[in-house]
Design a protein around this motif. Structure first.
Motif, PDB file in Angstrom:
ATOM      1  N   GLN A 197      95.368  76.420  37.562  1.00 19.33           N
ATOM      2  CA  GLN A 197      94.745  75.222  38.103  1.00 19.33           C
ATOM      3  C   GLN A 197      95.277  73.945  37.454  1.00 19.33           C
ATOM      4  O   GLN A 197      95.647  73.923  36.279  1.00 19.33           O
ATOM      5  N   ARG A 252      81.071  72.909  38.186  1.00 23.81           N
ATOM      6  CA  ARG A 252      82.422  72.337  38.236  1.00 23.81           C
ATOM      7  C   ARG A 252      83.050  72.417  36.853  1.00 23.81           C
ATOM      8  O   ARG A 252      82.757  71.611  35.973  1.00 23.81           O
ATOM      9  N   GLU A 254      86.440  74.982  34.581  1.00 19.92           N
ATOM     10  CA  GLU A 254      87.592  75.877  34.749  1.00 19.92           C
ATOM     11  C   GLU A 254      87.207  77.238  35.324  1.00 19.92           C
ATOM     12  O   GLU A 254      88.059  77.950  35.866  1.00 19.92           O
ATOM     13  N   PHE A 256      84.658  77.559  37.659  1.00 19.84           N
ATOM     14  CA  PHE A 256      84.107  77.351  39.007  1.00 19.84           C
ATOM     15  C   PHE A 256      84.695  76.074  39.598  1.00 19.84           C
ATOM     16  O   PHE A 256      84.173  74.981  39.380  1.00 19.84           O
ATOM     17  N   SER A 257      85.765  76.207  40.351  1.00 16.14           N
ATOM     18  CA  SER A 257      86.425  75.003  40.874  1.00 16.14           C
ATOM     19  C   SER A 257      86.947  75.144  42.289  1.00 16.14           C
ATOM     20  O   SER A 257      87.532  74.214  42.827  1.00 16.14           O
ATOM     21  N   PHE A 258      86.758  76.314  42.912  1.00 14.65           N
ATOM     22  CA  PHE A 258      87.377  76.562  44.211  1.00 14.65           C
ATOM     23  C   PHE A 258      86.468  76.102  45.352  1.00 14.65           C
ATOM     24  O   PHE A 258      85.804  76.904  46.011  1.00 14.65           O
ATOM     25  N   GLY A 297      86.207  80.721  41.503  1.00 16.60           N
ATOM     26  CA  GLY A 297      87.045  80.308  40.388  1.00 16.60           C
ATOM     27  C   GLY A 297      87.496  81.525  39.610  1.00 16.60           C
ATOM     28  O   GLY A 297      87.879  82.551  40.181  1.00 16.60           O
ATOM     29  N   TYR A 298      87.429  81.419  38.295  1.00 13.72           N
ATOM     30  CA  TYR A 298      87.888  82.500  37.428  1.00 13.72           C
ATOM     31  C   TYR A 298      86.808  82.888  36.412  1.00 13.72           C
ATOM     32  O   TYR A 298      87.028  82.794  35.196  1.00 13.72           O
TER      33      TYR A 298
END
Length: 439
Positions: A197, A252, A254, A256-258, A297-298
């Motif tokens: 990301q 929001r 690293e 949870f960002s999608f 996200g990851y």
């Protein structure tokens, strides 16, 4: 009205280097005083953040399978105040699904055709020379409604290699906008869902400056801009993107960002307030929110930290007592009982759903999804049709809760991963692109 002229930066296949080319072009044009509006064709939630960093303007997805014409036109209008539009394709130019959806089959060629943007093919000429011209010629003739303006030749090994590749293109009458020497240092790192990301690159701005200098040195930017075109577009009211609540607490960070930019933009335009918070920083969602939304996200890369985030978990539980919570993909996993990492170690999650997922049993799940809700997601009522896209490598170990939706793939086949819901908490493995539209 006359649309801003644009180009589709595409390729015969993934892995040709078109994202590096796209970022370099965005920054090079911007530095040259050109206001350039970026777009991303297809369901990609990582590249738009890179586009924004390179251009200084928000980038939006354009998806012919999931989005109706009105939504596509409204999003394309975000470039009406720009001097130039650059759209980055996904996969190969003509790659899509078998059955068309809202306005096409999801191929980047659909977007180029609908918007009248000529295509610039980025061709990796590694291991070939004149033969690359056959590829370019085939793409230029495959669909006469999708004109190929020319090519950028990437990963050129030597001056001799360039001469031979250019000779092939000249023989078939294909313009060459530039030739990029092979540079192993001009690459972005990747992981299992695509590029690492944008927020994770501390030196991203310097990297993009290097791409821009490289592109400006080896690509004829004025000729590229002269090749841009756009179809005339009839002004129309933008379709309303119904938010799932008016005050949305949005995870929001690293992990949870999608989230697709057009959704957040549409929710705000409809009057919704977005309240960001960070689960990784052990922050609870805003106590005054109407709904908590956990994007994908990851979480698997941060499972230990999430397991220790007691304030985050307590805030979620307090919210779920009387208001809705929804998670998408990684956010859905975080709402479950446990997430098992790639080494087989289980990590406690929020426990609001009975879902247990595992990365130790790795399997790719990929494709467009149609869904009809069996239960609500905030103000999205039971029966609402949704269009989305799924891409993850986790496997369900347990899912004891009610199915959230009837889900099918792009060909109409039932998908067993229906999402689930328990009282006010829900989750899906697909990422929402559009709601309320039958595709």
């Amino acid at each position: 009205m006359t649309a801003t002229p644009g180009l589709m930066i595409a390729a015969p296949a993934s892995g040709t280097g078109k994202t590096t080319v796209m970022l370099g072009l965005l920054r090079a044009f911007r530095d040259g005083g050109v206001t350039v509006q970026p777009f991303k064709s297809g369901p990609d939630y990582i590249d738009p953040a890179f586009h924004r960093a390179a251009s200084g303007r928000p980038s939006f997805n354009l998806d012919s399978w999931a989005m109706p014409q009105g939504m596509l036109d409204a999003l394309a209008a975000r470039g009406d105040d720009a001097d130039l539009v650059l759209a980055e394709a996904s996969m190969g130019l003509f790659d899509g699904v078998a059955r068309p959806g809202a306005t096409g089959n999801g191929a980047s060629a659909d977007i180029a055709r609908l918007m009248g943007w000529p295509v610039v093919l980025v061709i990796d000429v590694s291991g070939q020379a004149q033969s690359a011209a056959a590829t370019a010629l085939g793409f230029s003739r495959f669909d006469p409604a999708v004109p190929v303006a020319g090519v950028i030749l990437n990963r050129v090994a030597s001056a001799r290699h360039e001469r031979l590749a250019r000779a092939g293109m000249e023989a078939v009458g294909m313009p060459v906008f530039g030739c990029l020497p092979r540079r192993g240092d001009l690459q972005l790192s990747e992981r299992h869902l695509g590029l690492v990301q944008a927020v994770e690159h501390s030196d991203l701005d310097a990297r993009i400056d290097a791409y821009a200098a490289f592109l400006a040195q080896h690509v004829n930017l004025p000729a590229l801009r002269d090749a841009a075109r756009g179809s005339a577009r009839t002004p129309s009211a933008a379709p309303r993107v119904a938010p799932p609540a008016q005050r949305i607490a949005l995870a929001r960070d690293e992990a949870f960002s999608f989230t697709y930019p057009h959704l957040l933009d549409g929710w705000r335009a409809a009057g919704a307030e977005i309240l960001p918070f960070s689960p990784l920083a052990d922050e609870a969602p805003d106590a005054g929110a109407d709904l908590v939304w956990l994007p994908g996200g990851y979480p698997e890369l941060h499972a230990e930290r999430l397991a220790a985030a007691d304030q985050f978990r307590a805030g979620l539980r307090a919210h779920a007592a009387d208001r809705p919570v929804h998670g998408e993909c990684g956010g859905y996993m975080a709402l479950g009982e446990a997430l098992i990492d790639a080494e087989g170690t289980p990590h406690r999650m929020a426990g609001l759903l009975g879902l247990v997922t595992s990365y130790a049993q790795r399997r790719m799940h990929l494709g467009y999804r149609r869904a009809t809700l069996h239960g609500p997601i905030g103000t999205l009522a039971t029966g609402t049709p949704l269009a989305g896209h799924e891409f993850h490598y986790s496997t369900i170990v347990e899912q004891p809760d009610l199915p959230l939706a009837h889900v099918t793939d792009a060909d109409g086949n039932d998908v067993p991963d229906t999402g689930s819901w328990r009282r006010r908490v829900s989750g899906t493995f697909f990422h929402l692109i559009a709601a309320g539209q039958r595709t």
